[in-house]
Design a protein around this motif. Structure first.
Motif, PDB file in Angstrom:
ATOM      1  N   UNK A  47     110.175  26.515  21.540  1.00 27.92           N
ATOM      2  CA  UNK A  47     110.243  25.459  22.358  1.00 27.92           C
ATOM      3  C   UNK A  47     108.993  24.883  22.481  1.00 27.92           C
ATOM      4  N   UNK A  48     107.797  25.074  21.882  1.00 30.32           N
ATOM      5  CA  UNK A  48     106.337  24.011  22.209  1.00 30.32           C
ATOM      6  C   UNK A  48     106.645  23.020  21.244  1.00 30.32           C
ATOM      7  N   UNK A  49     107.631  23.373  20.250  1.00 30.83           N
ATOM      8  CA  UNK A  49     108.427  21.816  18.989  1.00 30.83           C
ATOM      9  C   UNK A  49     109.409  21.580  19.396  1.00 30.83           C
ATOM     10  N   UNK A  50     110.230  20.357  20.234  1.00 32.36           N
ATOM     11  CA  UNK A  50     111.489  19.833  20.396  1.00 32.36           C
ATOM     12  C   UNK A  50     111.809  19.266  18.848  1.00 32.36           C
ATOM     13  N   UNK A  51     113.177  19.909  19.042  1.00 34.36           N
ATOM     14  CA  UNK A  51     113.745  19.125  18.199  1.00 34.36           C
ATOM     15  C   UNK A  51     114.165  17.936  18.046  1.00 34.36           C
ATOM     16  N   UNK A  52     114.017  17.642  16.612  1.00 31.96           N
ATOM     17  CA  UNK A  52     114.030  15.763  16.526  1.00 31.96           C
ATOM     18  C   UNK A  52     112.538  14.930  17.143  1.00 31.96           C
ATOM     19  N   UNK A  53     111.970  15.729  17.601  1.00 28.16           N
ATOM     20  CA  UNK A  53     111.002  14.793  17.359  1.00 28.16           C
ATOM     21  C   UNK A  53     109.883  15.004  16.115  1.00 28.16           C
ATOM     22  N   UNK A  54     108.360  14.166  16.393  1.00 31.19           N
ATOM     23  CA  UNK A  54     107.430  13.855  15.143  1.00 31.19           C
ATOM     24  C   UNK A  54     106.110  13.576  15.705  1.00 31.19           C
ATOM     25  N   UNK A  55     105.317  14.603  16.120  1.00 33.38           N
ATOM     26  CA  UNK A  55     103.634  14.119  16.718  1.00 33.38           C
ATOM     27  C   UNK A  55     103.009  14.260  15.253  1.00 33.38           C
ATOM     28  N   UNK A  56     101.535  13.519  15.633  1.00 39.14           N
ATOM     29  CA  UNK A  56     100.646  13.375  14.903  1.00 39.14           C
ATOM     30  C   UNK A  56      99.462  14.261  16.017  1.00 39.14           C
ATOM     31  N   UNK A  57      98.676  15.449  15.211  1.00 37.52           N
ATOM     32  CA  UNK A  57      97.427  16.224  16.179  1.00 37.52           C
ATOM     33  C   UNK A  57      95.933  15.362  15.343  1.00 37.52           C
ATOM     34  N   UNK A  58      95.133  14.597  15.656  1.00 41.02           N
ATOM     35  CA  UNK A  58      94.370  13.918  14.982  1.00 41.02           C
ATOM     36  C   UNK A  58      93.374  15.532  14.862  1.00 41.02           C
ATOM     37  N   UNK A  59      92.471  15.489  14.105  1.00 41.06           N
ATOM     38  CA  UNK A  59      91.468  15.846  13.712  1.00 41.06           C
ATOM     39  C   UNK A  59      90.006  15.519  13.747  1.00 41.06           C
ATOM     40  N   UNK A  60      89.996  14.361  12.648  1.00 34.89           N
ATOM     41  CA  UNK A  60      89.268  13.743  12.520  1.00 34.89           C
ATOM     42  C   UNK A  60      89.511  12.446  12.447  1.00 34.89           C
TER      43      UNK A  60
END
Length: 296
Positions: A47-60
């Motif tokens: 439920x936290x990651x909807x199907x078909x999605x692509x997301x990027x979380x920057x660390x540095x």
């Protein structure tokens, strides 16, 4: 207005002018010598990651508030792809990338070919080649993305098809200058090297996995012409970051999911817990910075 009042106002104005530079200097933020971030390593619920999605979380790097201080590293972050999701194709003319699959199964599209990848697979993506990642499964996919800027003076040559290697297929070994209680898997290195599983990089000098026995350390050290990132994959201990006054390094608590970025010449190292069975693993990457006359 009498003369005495004018003199008082002039004195106050002069005092303010004298104090202003000091006040401004106190408010000025100093660029950090090292950075610390943290990412959750627990699997995402569907439920936290909807199907078909692509997301990027920057660390540095790009997308991070302190990204400006990085010299060669352009991006270091997590790509999360939902079930049956796909990410848009990317092409960087003068950047090289490394993908490390943290969790799940992926299909890497590289030029006009497709390659399967699974958990703990890693690969090198050459500059100038269009590529994208697809999750064709029903489970979440998490990929660690590392990108590095190639200076203009470095000539880029044609690169063969990508080589995909699994972490578990790379042997553990000791490294000269470090204690035998610490073992390394040499994953990726420079085009001129011959010791790594993949040797194709222009500015990345080493991507490596460190296995710490209980109570062990890789000896605090520094690299004068390279920046480095440590990501704690599991375990906990003390990260060495900077200091070094009179030979005493700075130590900070580090646990699974903690990531540290070290600027050139910053003291770096790790001390594992001195408890029976206390293992710790770190994924590290090091890239050389351009010499002053190579800067854009």
């Amino acid at each position: 207005m009498n003369r005495s009042c004018v003199k008082t106002k002039l004195k106050n104005l002069l005092l303010l002018l004298l104090l202003a530079p000091g006040l401004l200097a106190q408010d000025r933020k100093v660029d950090p010598t090292w950075l610390r971030r943290s990412i959750p390593f627990a699997s995402k619920a569907e439920g936290d990651l909807p199907p078909g999605t692509c997301s990027y979380k920057a660390i540095f790097g790009e997308g991070d508030s302190d990204g400006r201080i990085l010299r060669t590293v352009t991006r270091f972050g997590e790509l999360a792809v939902g079930a049956n999701g796909n990410c848009r194709a990317e092409l960087y003319e003068r950047q090289e990338e490394i993908y490390f699959v943290l969790e799940g199964n992926a299909v890497l599209h590289y030029a006009d070919q497709a390659y399967a990848m699974r958990t703990n697979d890693f690969t090198y993506l050459a500059p100038g080649i269009r590529h994208s990642i697809v999750n064709s499964s029903q489970q979440a996919l998490r990929v660690l993305v590392m990108s590095f800027k190639i200076p203009p003076r470095i000539s880029i040559v044609a690169t063969p098809t990508p080589k995909i290697v699994n972490l578990n297929d790379v042997k553990e070994e000791t490294v000269e200058g470090h204690p035998t209680s610490v073992l390394y898997r040499l994953l990726l290195g420079s085009r001129t090297a011959t010791r790594d599983a993949i040797d194709q990089a222009y500015v990345v000098t080493s991507l490596f996995w460190i296995d710490f026995a209980p109570g062990s350390t890789n000896f605090p050290h520094h690299h004068e012409t390279a920046e480095e990132i440590y990501l704690v994959m599991d375990g906990q201990g003390e990260m060495v970051a900077g200091s070094g006054l009179d030979g005493v390094e700075g130590r900070y608590p580090a646990k699974t999911g903690d990531a540290y970025y070290f600027r050139p010449n910053c003291t770096v190292g790790f001390y594992n817990q001195n408890k029976p069975g206390a293992k710790a693993h770190i994924l590290a990457v090091r890239a050389r910075i351009p010499v002053p006359d190579e800067d854009d």
